[in-house]
Design an enzyme around this catalytic site. Structure first.
Site, PDB file in Angstrom:
ATOM      1  N   GLY A   1       3.476   2.122  10.559  1.00  0.00           N
ATOM      2  CA  GLY A   1       3.171   1.486  11.933  1.00  0.00           C
ATOM      3  C   GLY A   1       2.699   0.117  11.623  1.00  0.00           C
ATOM      4  N   ALA A   2       1.781  -0.187  10.769  1.00  0.00           N
ATOM      5  CA  ALA A   2       1.225  -1.503  10.617  1.00  0.00           C
ATOM      6  C   ALA A   2       0.682  -1.473   9.299  1.00  0.00           C
ATOM      7  CB  ALA A   2       0.251  -2.043  11.605  1.00  0.00           C
ATOM      8  N   MET A   3       0.311  -2.707   8.534  1.00  0.00           N
ATOM      9  CA  MET A   3      -0.408  -2.713   7.440  1.00  0.00           C
ATOM     10  C   MET A   3      -1.446  -3.834   7.325  1.00  0.00           C
ATOM     11  SD  MET A   3      -0.937  -1.758   4.306  1.00  0.00           S
ATOM     12  CE  MET A   3      -2.133  -2.697   3.265  1.00  0.00           C
ATOM     13  N   GLU A   4      -2.730  -3.665   6.879  1.00  0.00           N
ATOM     14  CA  GLU A   4      -3.742  -4.392   7.141  1.00  0.00           C
ATOM     15  C   GLU A   4      -4.146  -5.694   6.230  1.00  0.00           C
ATOM     16  OE1 GLU A   4      -5.330  -0.878   4.630  1.00  0.00           O
ATOM     17  OE2 GLU A   4      -3.873  -1.280   6.203  1.00  0.00           O
TER      18      GLU A   4
ATOM     19  N   GLU B   1       0.935  -1.054   0.047  1.00  0.00           N
ATOM     20  CA  GLU B   1       0.107   0.036   0.080  1.00  0.00           C
ATOM     21  C   GLU B   1       1.019   1.220  -0.101  1.00  0.00           C
ATOM     22  OE1 GLU B   1      -4.072   1.561   2.290  1.00  0.00           O
ATOM     23  OE2 GLU B   1      -2.312   0.907   3.404  1.00  0.00           O
TER      24      GLU B   1
ATOM     25  N   GLU C   1      -6.038  -2.197  12.892  1.00  0.00           N
ATOM     26  CA  GLU C   1      -5.670  -2.990  11.645  1.00  0.00           C
ATOM     27  C   GLU C   1      -6.843  -4.071  11.470  1.00  0.00           C
ATOM     28  OE1 GLU C   1      -3.412  -2.188   9.491  1.00  0.00           O
ATOM     29  OE2 GLU C   1      -2.745  -0.588  11.015  1.00  0.00           O
TER      30      GLU C   1
END
Length: 1025
Positions: free
Chosen positions: A431-434, A298, A467
């Protein structure tokens, strides 16, 4: 690892020596940045050397500088050392500061030169007139075009010199992908990978060209065959790099209504950045370097791993196969179906066919990670990490299971996959990826050890909640294009806070949400902001959408909508939206349409459009005359040219209020919908005060006028508990914002803050500390020593009682941890004697016996920051940073290391972060931002950014949140015209490498507003303190 040595390890340069040296007479050419290093480094990393660390004005007489240039010159000498690093364009012969070279006389051109020049001008003028008077002629690349002829499209030139058969960054809709069959084989020795993908496409219009995305892939073979056919035919392709597109040129026309298999074989390097299919590494407990490969697609990086239709609306299914060495595992979105041995001795993991999803949600990992798992309601939930950190994943597993259960019930739609993996990646910029079924995290946002603070636990819980919410908002229902990114991120942000308040009330995330709303309003008050839904045309603009407007303002307007409805109505609207658009793509209007079906009380579509389609937010001004109150709305816009906001801005505002006759009970809340520019309401005569925007549930500010503010300030001083702590915090935020707008004086601001001597609640104290400390830093960076000292004394005076009462032992309540972390951090940074002594003693005891001395995790950064200022403290902390297995602890250590007053250490730390040695490159924005907060390093941080800009944008995508943080973090405290000039000229010289970034516009605007604030308030502030 070699220790960091310095001849004066225990005695860094005193502040007064730095300041006094600014006023000393200097040689004509001096470059303090070229001082030889006194510590061992690799030759290439020896020292950061700006090209020029002085503003040199040569060849100009004593009176030849105009006012602005004179200010620039004097400011440069005042700031000294490294600020005035001129770009090459400013050092050219055309520089406004460059006079004639010494010893060279001025001369006039010869008569012959004049005649030749005149002749050329006549010829140019004649040709121009002929062109102008040619009748009805429009010039194109093909020449003169008659009005009655049709114009043809001008196609871009492909990399091989041929015409590229498409003219837009967005892909054509002539074909649609239905399914991808993808096989990948990464080599973690050569750091390359090979791949093949067969894309099943449905043809919507007859075509011979299939345009799709590819970036950095060496395509060796393309073939095409009808579905059901058995004779694939080779196809050629052309590539257009600026749009990262290829066009497969089919040998025969693909016919409308039919489906075809398009097969592409290719190879590529594993990416050096953290985008696409990239390499990462970590050191195990034995000091061995271990490699892995992971993905981050993304928004626009799936094309770096396989040729694809890399836009959210092109949803398809995926069958993924990964070839790997025996010692690794592989993970992807779906459960593993089987593993077989393939030629070459590799193991091939074949995963189940996926649900329909967008390319940016595809993910795969090849690593030697370990996991723990638990089944919950038919879903196998697993958390993966490097083997040495597996003991830090238990909280994440427990949290994910509880949140998954909550979302299943709230959305009335069960999670659709059989498994859910959460993976901590050592190198991870976001931070994070869903990714659907395979959520990836930074280690700091997934791993939690019991000795960490509740604030660390809160962070991990918030990110997991965010997430998991995406598995519905974003994955199941996806925005059609990136202009509506807020449908993903705004909803996930809203749900993270709402879900945690229900399941983990002890984490008190409402206070965190309140603070983030304040910061989002600060950004949205600038002219450089943008509507929640806005046009997006370029890759950089797509990246820039990942900001606080999409995330926090998006969440804020959902909070405002929920507060205007009932919780049950809002939930039913959400469920209806998800059920109506399951597995599809949507726009904002689809959400409002679903919500509108459930209530007749308001036109939700029109109400919410006023918040999504125009930037900024309203300021409601309240004027009271007896029982009559006039309300007037306008755009709250911080303007650098004193221009008023356009009157065309109009919001539909759910305006809530309480007053002195009834303020604490929930039934006291009044609400009207302010739809016009102005309105009138009435209150009883005996009402002494009115407070609007209850608990800051609305995304707007309120100005009460002089009388209204006087009444509220009296209330705060006499009985501040009559208002909720959220309302007290919002009053503090609003009055500082109004002072920046010029609506209230700095004296009124200080008058309100004087009540804080009696305040003990965390949100009002932390908001006041942030606002006051910002002013302190502006004064400090200006070198206004006396006024800075008085500002520091004022702040410490307000909070002296609270500071003294703080415990340095473990506390178990998160609000107390947040309060003392903020208070003691500021106190020690202001050299509060008792704070410094206590922190220093704790640090010395810890360095002598770290295994036996426990520092409360919420106080670590404060203790470490004090400790590194003394003797060998910095070296000791760097050693501890290098060996600590706890990522939350390492981050606090890193921020302390970046708070040193030793310039040489700071330069080394910046260079090390950029190179990814010892400190990972993903931490560079944090390092630069931390260094920029302090007087000693802020100019060097900005100089480092300028000197290394090309390297920085190779590590971080233009427009990314990391680049935004670097730009804003290193410039947001500048407040002189010389600094404004420097920033404008540097970014102006970058052209397509960053000059048009929104973060650059925001940085310039912020500096201009800082200058304006200082001009307006320094004198008044001096009189008031």
């Amino acid at each position: 690892m070699e220790s960091f040595q310095s001849l004066s390890e225990c005695a860094s340069l005193p502040r007064n020596m730095i300041e006094n040296s600014m006023f000393e007479e200097e040689p004509d050419v001096v470059d303090l940045a070229k001082e030889p290093p006194m510590y061992p480094l690799e030759p290439d990393d020896v020292v950061y050397e700006p090209r020029s660390s002085r503003l040199l004005v040569r060849g100009l007489g004593e009176n030849e500088l105009d006012e602005e240039e004179e200010d620039y010159e004097s400011s440069a000498r005042l700031l000294g050392m490294s600020f005035m690093n001129r770009s090459s364009s400013l050092r050219s012969n055309s520089s406004p500061y460059g006079g004639p070279a010494a010893g060279r006389a001025c001369s006039f051109p010869s008569a012959r030169s004049l005649l030749v020049g005149a002749f050329v001008l006549v010829v140019v003028a004649s040709v121009s007139m002929v062109i102008y008077f040619l009748p009805k002629c429009t010039f194109t690349k093909e020449g003169c075009h008659k009005a009655n002829q049709s114009m043809t499209l001008i196609y871009p030139i492909a990399s091989n010199g041929q015409l590229f058969p498409w003219t837009s960054m967005r892909l054509p809709r002539v074909v649609s992908p239905v399914h991808y069959d993808l096989t990948l084989q990464p080599n973690l020795t050569t750091m390359k990978f090979t791949g093949s993908v067969t894309i099943t496409v449905k043809v919507n219009e007859d075509t011979k060209n299939v345009v799709l995305h590819s970036s950095g892939l060496a395509i060796s073979k393309i073939s095409v065959v009808p579905v059901g056919g058995n004779q694939p035919k080779p196809a050629q392709y052309v590539e257009y790099h600026p749009w990262q597109q290829i066009a497969a040129q089919c040998p025969e026309t693909l016919q409308k209504g039919k489906s075809y298999h398009l097969k592409l074989e290719y190879s590529a390097n594993l990416s050096d950045s953290s985008y696409g299919f990239y390499k990462s590494s970590y050191q195990d407990k034995d000091g061995q370097r271990r490699w892995l490969a992971a993905t981050q697609f993304e928004p626009l990086a799936a094309r770096m791993a396989f040729p694809c239709f890399d836009e959210p609306a092109f949803k398809a299914t995926f069958l993924i196969k990964i070839n790997r060495d025996k010692e690794y595992i592989s993970l992807s979105n779906m459960p593993k179906n089987k593993t077989t041995v393939v030629p070459g001795g590799f193991y091939q993991d074949v995963f189940d066919k996926s649900v329909t999803m967008s390319t940016y949600l595809v993910a795969f990992i090849v690593a030697d990670f370990k996991s723990i798992s638990m089944e919950a309601n038919g879903t196998l939930v697993s958390v993966y990490a490097v083997p040495d950190k597996l003991d830090q994943v238990n909280h994440a597993l427990e949290t994910a299971i509880k949140l998954l259960d909550f979302y299943n019930h709230y959305f009335e739609m069960p999670y659709p996959l059989q498994k859910l993996d959460l993976v901590a990646i050592p190198d991870f910029q976001a931070g994070a990826m869903e990714n659907w079924g395979l959520i990836t995290f930074r280690e700091t946002t997934l791993l939690y050890e019991n000795t960490s603070s509740l604030l660390d636990k809160q962070l991990v819980t918030i990110v997991i909640a965010h997430e998991l919410a995406h598995q519905w908002f974003g994955n199941l229902v996806t925005m059609e294009w990136w202009n509506d990114l807020w449908l993903n991120e705004g909803f996930a942000t809203f749900m993270e806070y709402m879900s945690i308040e229900r399941i983990f009330p002890d984490l008190n995330v409402g206070d965190d949400f309140l603070a983030t709303r304040f910061r989002a309003m600060d950004k949205d008050s600038l002219n450089s902001s943008h509507p929640i839904t806005t046009q997006v045309a370029t890759a950089e603009q797509v990246e820039e959408m990942f900001d606080s407007v999409s995330y926090v303002k998006g969440a804020s307007i959902l909070l405002m909508l929920e507060s205007s409805l009932t919780e049950k109505q809002f939930q039913r609207g959400v469920v209806k939206y998800l059920s109506q658009h399951k597995n599809a793509n949507t726009q904002s209007e689809d959400l409002w349409a679903s919500m509108s079906q459930l209530t007749k009380e308001a036109n939700i579509t029109e109400l919410m459009k006023s918040w999504t389609l125009q930037k900024g937010f309203p300021l409601v001004t309240v004027t009271r005359n007896g029982t009559k109150m006039t309300l007037q709305q306008e755009h709250f816009l911080l303007s650098v040219d004193n221009s008023s906001s356009s009157s065309s801005y109009l919001w539909q505002i759910p305006l809530t209020s309480i007053n002195s006759s009834c303020s604490n009970a929930s039934s006291c809340k009044n609400m009207i919908l302010l739809k016009e520019q102005s309105a009138t309401i009435y209150v009883p005569e005996e009402v002494q005060w009115v407070k609007f925007n209850i608990d800051m549930e609305g995304f707007y500010m309120v100005h009460y006028g002089e009388d209204g503010w006087r009444d509220l300030i009296i209330l705060l001083k006499n009985n501040h508990l009559a208002l909720s702590y959220q309302d007290r915090a919002s009053l503090i935020h609003d009055i500082f914002g109004l002072a920046r707008l010029g609506k209230v004086s700095i004296q009124q601001v200080l008058n309100l803050t004087s009540y804080l001597v009696n305040e003990t609640s965390t949100p009002p104290v932390t908001e006041a500390l942030l606002q006051l400390n910002h002013i302190h830093r502006l004064l400090d960076k200006r070198g206004l020593l006396q006024l800075t000292a008085r500002m520091k004394a004022y702040i410490l005076g307000l909070f002296e009682k609270l500071i003294t009462n703080q415990s340095w032992n473990e506390v178990e309540i998160i609000t107390q941890q947040k309060l003392r972390s903020s208070l003691l951090g500021v106190a020690c940074s202001y050299n509060h004697q008792k704070c410094i002594e206590k922190a220093k003693n704790i640090f010395l005891n810890w360095t002598e016996s770290p295994a036996n001395v426990s520092i409360p995790a919420d106080l670590m950064q404060t203790v470490f920051t004090v400790g590194i200022q003394h003797c060998d403290g910095w070296n000791s902390l760097l050693q501890a940073y290098s060996s600590s297995p706890l990522e939350a602890e390492r981050e606090k250590m890193l921020q302390a290391l970046a708070s040193s007053a030793d310039i040489r250490k700071l330069i080394w730390l910046m260079q090390t972060s950029l190179n990814g040695e010892i400190v990972r490159t993903q931490e560079l924005p944090l390092v630069l931002t931390t260094i920029s907060k302090n007087f000693e390093g802020h100019l060097y941080a900005w100089g480092f950014v300028k000197e290394n800009w090309d390297k920085i944008i190779k590590k971080f995508n233009l427009g990314s949140f990391a680049v935004h943080n670097i730009v804003m973090g290193t410039t947001s405290q500048f407040s002189t015209r010389a600094q404004l000039f420097e920033v404008k000229n540097f970014f102006g010289s970058l052209k397509d490498k960053g000059s048009q970034l929104r973060s650059v516009q925001e940085a310039v605007e912020t500096i201009q507003l800082n200058i304006q604030w200082m001009d307006r308030n320094i004198e008044a502030l001096s009189h008031s303190l």
